[in-house]
Structures are given as C-alpha cells and as structure tokens.
Design an enzyme around this catalytic site. Structure first.
Site, PDB file in Angstrom:
ATOM      1  N   ARG A 119       0.814  -1.226   0.000  1.00 38.13           N
ATOM      2  CA  ARG A 119       0.000   0.000   0.000  1.00 38.13           C
ATOM      3  C   ARG A 119       0.849   1.279   0.000  1.00 38.13           C
ATOM      4  O   ARG A 119       0.381   2.348   0.386  1.00 38.13           O
ATOM      5  CB  ARG A 119      -0.985   0.024   1.173  1.00 38.13           C
ATOM      6  CG  ARG A 119      -1.998  -1.105   1.147  1.00 38.13           C
ATOM      7  CD  ARG A 119      -3.073  -0.915   2.204  1.00 38.13           C
ATOM      8  NE  ARG A 119      -4.055  -1.965   2.127  1.00 38.13           N
ATOM      9  CZ  ARG A 119      -3.990  -3.119   2.807  1.00 38.13           C
ATOM     10  NH1 ARG A 119      -2.968  -3.340   3.612  1.00 38.13           N
ATOM     11  NH2 ARG A 119      -4.929  -4.027   2.679  1.00 38.13           N
ATOM     12  N   LYS A 141       3.083  11.179 -10.981  1.00 35.01           N
ATOM     13  CA  LYS A 141       2.231  10.327 -11.809  1.00 35.01           C
ATOM     14  C   LYS A 141       2.965   9.020 -12.096  1.00 35.01           C
ATOM     15  O   LYS A 141       4.117   9.026 -12.514  1.00 35.01           O
ATOM     16  CB  LYS A 141       1.896  11.012 -13.137  1.00 35.01           C
ATOM     17  CG  LYS A 141       0.675  11.909 -13.101  1.00 35.01           C
ATOM     18  CD  LYS A 141       0.308  12.323 -14.518  1.00 35.01           C
ATOM     19  CE  LYS A 141      -0.951  13.159 -14.542  1.00 35.01           C
ATOM     20  NZ  LYS A 141      -1.328  13.541 -15.922  1.00 35.01           N
ATOM     21  N   GLU A 183       9.395  17.998 -24.907  1.00 31.71           N
ATOM     22  CA  GLU A 183       8.717  18.404 -23.671  1.00 31.71           C
ATOM     23  C   GLU A 183       9.108  19.826 -23.280  1.00 31.71           C
ATOM     24  O   GLU A 183       8.287  20.577 -22.747  1.00 31.71           O
ATOM     25  CB  GLU A 183       9.030  17.431 -22.532  1.00 31.71           C
ATOM     26  CG  GLU A 183       8.494  16.020 -22.739  1.00 31.71           C
ATOM     27  CD  GLU A 183       6.966  15.941 -22.713  1.00 31.71           C
ATOM     28  OE1 GLU A 183       6.317  16.896 -22.243  1.00 31.71           O
ATOM     29  OE2 GLU A 183       6.424  14.919 -23.169  1.00 31.71           O
ATOM     30  N   LYS A 225       7.063  22.813 -14.329  1.00 32.11           N
ATOM     31  CA  LYS A 225       6.307  21.606 -13.959  1.00 32.11           C
ATOM     32  C   LYS A 225       5.974  21.619 -12.473  1.00 32.11           C
ATOM     33  O   LYS A 225       4.851  21.297 -12.066  1.00 32.11           O
ATOM     34  CB  LYS A 225       7.126  20.356 -14.307  1.00 32.11           C
ATOM     35  CG  LYS A 225       6.475  19.028 -13.877  1.00 32.11           C
ATOM     36  CD  LYS A 225       5.590  18.455 -14.946  1.00 32.11           C
ATOM     37  CE  LYS A 225       4.938  17.150 -14.521  1.00 32.11           C
ATOM     38  NZ  LYS A 225       5.564  15.953 -15.087  1.00 32.11           N
ATOM     39  N   GLU A 235      -4.625  16.679 -10.595  1.00 31.24           N
ATOM     40  CA  GLU A 235      -5.339  17.008 -11.824  1.00 31.24           C
ATOM     41  C   GLU A 235      -6.853  17.141 -11.609  1.00 31.24           C
ATOM     42  O   GLU A 235      -7.658  16.681 -12.413  1.00 31.24           O
ATOM     43  CB  GLU A 235      -5.043  15.945 -12.889  1.00 31.24           C
ATOM     44  CG  GLU A 235      -5.095  16.482 -14.321  1.00 31.24           C
ATOM     45  CD  GLU A 235      -4.511  15.520 -15.341  1.00 31.24           C
ATOM     46  OE1 GLU A 235      -5.211  15.203 -16.305  1.00 31.24           O
ATOM     47  OE2 GLU A 235      -3.362  15.083 -15.162  1.00 31.24           O
ATOM     48  N   ARG A 240      -3.292  21.139 -14.117  1.00 40.12           N
ATOM     49  CA  ARG A 240      -2.295  20.149 -14.515  1.00 40.12           C
ATOM     50  C   ARG A 240      -2.602  19.558 -15.889  1.00 40.12           C
ATOM     51  O   ARG A 240      -1.717  19.056 -16.587  1.00 40.12           O
ATOM     52  CB  ARG A 240      -2.202  19.040 -13.460  1.00 40.12           C
ATOM     53  CG  ARG A 240      -1.050  18.089 -13.694  1.00 40.12           C
ATOM     54  CD  ARG A 240      -0.706  17.259 -12.483  1.00 40.12           C
ATOM     55  NE  ARG A 240       0.389  16.359 -12.763  1.00 40.12           N
ATOM     56  CZ  ARG A 240       1.070  15.673 -11.871  1.00 40.12           C
ATOM     57  NH1 ARG A 240       0.769  15.800 -10.577  1.00 40.12           N
ATOM     58  NH2 ARG A 240       2.054  14.873 -12.215  1.00 40.12           N
ATOM     59  N   ASN A 244      -0.883  18.186 -20.718  1.00 44.76           N
ATOM     60  CA  ASN A 244      -1.254  17.178 -21.708  1.00 44.76           C
ATOM     61  C   ASN A 244      -1.278  17.722 -23.136  1.00 44.76           C
ATOM     62  O   ASN A 244      -1.695  17.008 -24.056  1.00 44.76           O
ATOM     63  CB  ASN A 244      -2.628  16.588 -21.364  1.00 44.76           C
ATOM     64  CG  ASN A 244      -2.608  15.793 -20.074  1.00 44.76           C
ATOM     65  OD1 ASN A 244      -1.614  15.176 -19.733  1.00 44.76           O
ATOM     66  ND2 ASN A 244      -3.710  15.828 -19.342  1.00 44.76           N
ATOM     67  N   HIS A 247      -0.472  15.496 -26.022  1.00 44.52           N
ATOM     68  CA  HIS A 247      -0.319  14.126 -25.535  1.00 44.52           C
ATOM     69  C   HIS A 247      -1.514  13.219 -25.829  1.00 44.52           C
ATOM     70  O   HIS A 247      -1.348  12.004 -25.890  1.00 44.52           O
ATOM     71  CB  HIS A 247      -0.020  14.135 -24.032  1.00 44.52           C
ATOM     72  CG  HIS A 247       1.392  14.527 -23.717  1.00 44.52           C
ATOM     73  ND1 HIS A 247       1.918  15.747 -24.073  1.00 44.52           N
ATOM     74  CD2 HIS A 247       2.394  13.854 -23.104  1.00 44.52           C
ATOM     75  CE1 HIS A 247       3.182  15.809 -23.667  1.00 44.52           C
ATOM     76  NE2 HIS A 247       3.487  14.673 -23.092  1.00 44.52           N
ATOM     77  N   HIS A 251      -0.444   9.760 -27.323  1.00 43.76           N
ATOM     78  CA  HIS A 251      -0.706   8.474 -26.681  1.00 43.76           C
ATOM     79  C   HIS A 251      -1.539   7.563 -27.579  1.00 43.76           C
ATOM     80  O   HIS A 251      -1.328   6.346 -27.616  1.00 43.76           O
ATOM     81  CB  HIS A 251      -1.414   8.689 -25.344  1.00 43.76           C
ATOM     82  CG  HIS A 251      -0.543   9.313 -24.311  1.00 43.76           C
ATOM     83  ND1 HIS A 251      -1.025   9.781 -23.106  1.00 43.76           N
ATOM     84  CD2 HIS A 251       0.796   9.555 -24.290  1.00 43.76           C
ATOM     85  CE1 HIS A 251      -0.038  10.286 -22.396  1.00 43.76           C
ATOM     86  NE2 HIS A 251       1.081  10.149 -23.102  1.00 43.76           N
ATOM     87  N   HIS A 264       7.955   7.901 -28.043  1.00 44.16           N
ATOM     88  CA  HIS A 264       7.115   8.844 -27.291  1.00 44.16           C
ATOM     89  C   HIS A 264       7.427  10.292 -27.674  1.00 44.16           C
ATOM     90  O   HIS A 264       6.521  11.094 -27.914  1.00 44.16           O
ATOM     91  CB  HIS A 264       7.319   8.652 -25.784  1.00 44.16           C
ATOM     92  CG  HIS A 264       6.522   9.617 -24.958  1.00 44.16           C
ATOM     93  ND1 HIS A 264       5.139   9.593 -24.907  1.00 44.16           N
ATOM     94  CD2 HIS A 264       6.904  10.656 -24.166  1.00 44.16           C
ATOM     95  CE1 HIS A 264       4.709  10.562 -24.115  1.00 44.16           C
ATOM     96  NE2 HIS A 264       5.751  11.215 -23.661  1.00 44.16           N
TER      97      HIS A 264
END
Length: 364
Positions: A119, A141, A183, A225, A235, A240, A244, A247, A251, A264
């Site tokens: 956990r 993330k 980026e 960032k 988010e 945030r 994206n 992206h 993706h 990527h």
C-alpha cells in the site's frame, strides 16, 4: 547545486540539479530516512553503461534489479516480475525503498510499484534521459500500459526526492536528446513564451549540450512543472491538464502502433502540431502559430507528421483517460505561451480534423 522545492501539502520534496550529483545520492537518502534497504530499479542500458559508477555509489544494503528498456517495461509482465523479485528480497527486518534509475519508463514503472507494494513504500528518482529529467520524474504520476491504451493503469504517488544529474546525457543519442526537447518546447508553448524563443534562438547550443544552456533548460522546465503540480497535484482543477498539450494524440498514436513504430518523443512532437492545427481548425488561434510550432520542430529535426488511419486513431483516443464521461477534452493553443482546456469537443469536429491532418503532405 540548484534546488527546487515541490511545496505539496502532504508530500513535499526537493528536486536537486547538479553535474555528478549521483555520487552524493546515498548521503541524501540517509538524511531522508527512507529505510534500511534500497532496491535499485535500473534500465538495462543505463546499468550496462554506468555499472561501475552505480555499484561504486550504492554499496552496502542495496540490491540491483535491471529492467528491460523502453515502453516494454511498463507492462503487466514487468510489473509482476519486479514485485515478485521484491517479495523474495523483503524480510521482516528490512524497510524497503526504491531508487529508480533510468528514463520515463523506469520512473513510471518504479513509481507504480512503490505505490501499490504494501500500500505504498518510499522511492526516489535518478532520471537519466532529458525527457525524464524535465518531465516524467516530476509530479508523482505513475503508470503502466495495456495494449488498449497508454498509461491506462496508474496512481499518484510522489517521490521523496528527484536527483537530476546531466552527466547521464553524455551517453544519450542525439535522437533521444531531441525527443526530450519536445517536452521543453511544450513548456514554452503552454506557459513561457520567452522560454519558447530561447529554445528557438539557441537550438544549436542546446543540441550540443553546452553546460549553461542545458542547465537553464532543465531548471526552467522543472520549475514550470513544479509550479503546475503545486497548484493541481492530482489534476482535479484542470491546471495540470495543461501538461497534456499534444499528448492525447501522441498516446493514441503510440498505442495504435503498439509502441514500436513511433517513439514517445516523436509522437508528442507530432501531437503538438496536431493540437495546434485542431486549435486553428476550431478558430482558437491563427495559422501563423501553427507555423511557428512547425518551425521549431524543424530546427530540432523533429517530425511534424506521421502516416496513420484517422478512424483507428479516433477510436484509440476514445480509450484515453482524458476522454471523460463520453466527452472529448483536449488542450488547445491560443497563442505561444497560452493554452486552454477545451471541454466537450464535438466528435465530428475531431474526426474531420484527424482526417484532414492524416492526408496532409510533409510540407504542412
């Protein structure tokens, strides 16, 4: 040494930036009191290149666990392989923590493992690619991929520290450096117009990894960032989501071609051109802004198009986690340095734009 404080309410930590910083990481880990046994999750390529350095730095009470390179690491196979190895190593008298050494695939996988094992256990990042140093390692993330979609299984689990050592960039291929710069370009587009033009003006020095320019690039991106993550850690506020930009398309492109035909960084470069074109298509910006983005991609020898089936890609976009409650949400361009989150983009508009974009010639 530059230090950026990530000021989160429940999970604050520092980002450290300095050449040859890796040699001092055990000292910082001891001060953080993460545990008494560290597992070094390292990409096979990084481990082979820097085995002597890493084993010289991480000696007693550390175990090395090399992981396959690239997006293949972010899979169910490697998730359970890593967890099973940790279970074998874990003992009642050991307090386990992870040290993730590699690019974005390693930091994503390692963070995800750390978030679900018992956990949640502590972990730190030593990002070794430019893309990871300025983006993937910051913000907590974590994720793995399924064949249907990229990053579809994931959590938010902040690291205890990020150690950025530009020395690793010396063994990175120019192609990978350029992909990392995608980026950096994104940060300029979404938040900092002057930084966008800094990249444009000094593209030769940046590609050559001249010290002062690369340090400024990494620090600026990490700071942007950090500011965004502080404002919207999980988010929920839409802030945030700005990260994206480009992206959603990227993706979808990656997952459509099973993470093989396009990297990527390349996918993000094409995705940002598409996002700009969609913005123009919807009347959000002038075509000159699309041209500016194309121009900076050319300066860094980045792709601006890719042959794809627009209906297949549209279907893939529907699986994206940014496709909320049947509504298409994407980040659109208003001007360089300013973007907005567009909610509920009409499906017909997106399909038509994908169709036009897929048929454009390279001169676009």
């Amino acid at each position: 040494m530059e230090t950026i404080k990530v000021k989160l309410k429940d999970n604050p930590y520092n980002i450290y930036l300095e050449y040859n910083l890796t040699k001092r990481v055990p000292f910082f880990i001891e001060k953080l009191n993460l545990g008494n046994y560290g597992i070094i999750l390292a990409s096979q390529k990084v481990y082979s290149l820097y085995k002597k350095l890493l084993r010289g730095v991480f000696k007693k009470n550390y175990y090395f666990l090399p992981v396959i390179d690239g997006e293949r690491a972010k899979s169910k196979k490697w998730l359970f392989k890593v967890i099973n190895e940790i279970i074998k190593i874990d003992k009642w008298y050991r307090k386990i923590f992870l040290v993730c050494v590699g690019g974005g695939s390693i930091t994503d996988l390692g963070g995800f493992v750390a978030s679900i094992y018992k956990r949640g256990i502590p972990y730190v990042h030593i990002p070794t690619t430019l893309l990871c140093q300025i983006d993937a390692s910051i913000g907590g993330k974590t994720a793995i991929n399924l064949k249907e979609a990229k990053n579809i299984l994931g959590t938010f689990h902040q690291p205890k520290a990020v150690f950025i050592d530009p020395i690793f960039l010396k063994t990175i291929a120019k192609k990978e450096i350029r992909e990392g710069i995608t980026e950096a370009i994104k940060y300029g587009i979404i938040k900092d117009k002057s930084f966008f033009y800094f990249l444009k003006r000094y593209h030769r020095e940046i590609i050559s990894l001249e010290t002062s320019y690369i340090l400024k690039l990494i620090f600026t991106c990490a700071k942007i960032k950090t500011n965004i993550v502080e404002e919207d850690e999980k988010e929920k506020k839409g802030v945030r989501t700005l990260l994206n930009f480009g992206h959603t398309f990227a993706h979808a492109l990656e997952s459509t071609y099973r993470y093989r035909k396009v990297s990527h960084g390349e996918a993000v470069a094409i995705g940002m051109v598409f996002a700009a074109y969609l913005s123009y298509f919807m009347g959000k910006c002038s075509f000159n802004k699309v041209e500016e983005i194309k121009e900076i991609m050319h300066l860094f020898s980045l792709p601006i198009r890719f042959s794809f089936d627009y209906l297949t890609l549209y279907k893939s976009i529907n699986y994206d986690k940014k496709f909320i409650s049947g509504k298409i949400r994407m980040v659109l361009l208003k001007e360089i340095g300013k973007v907005e989150v567009a909610e509920d983009i009409p499906p017909m508009v997106l399909r038509e734009c994908l169709k036009k974009f897929s048929r454009m010639r390279p001169k676009f």
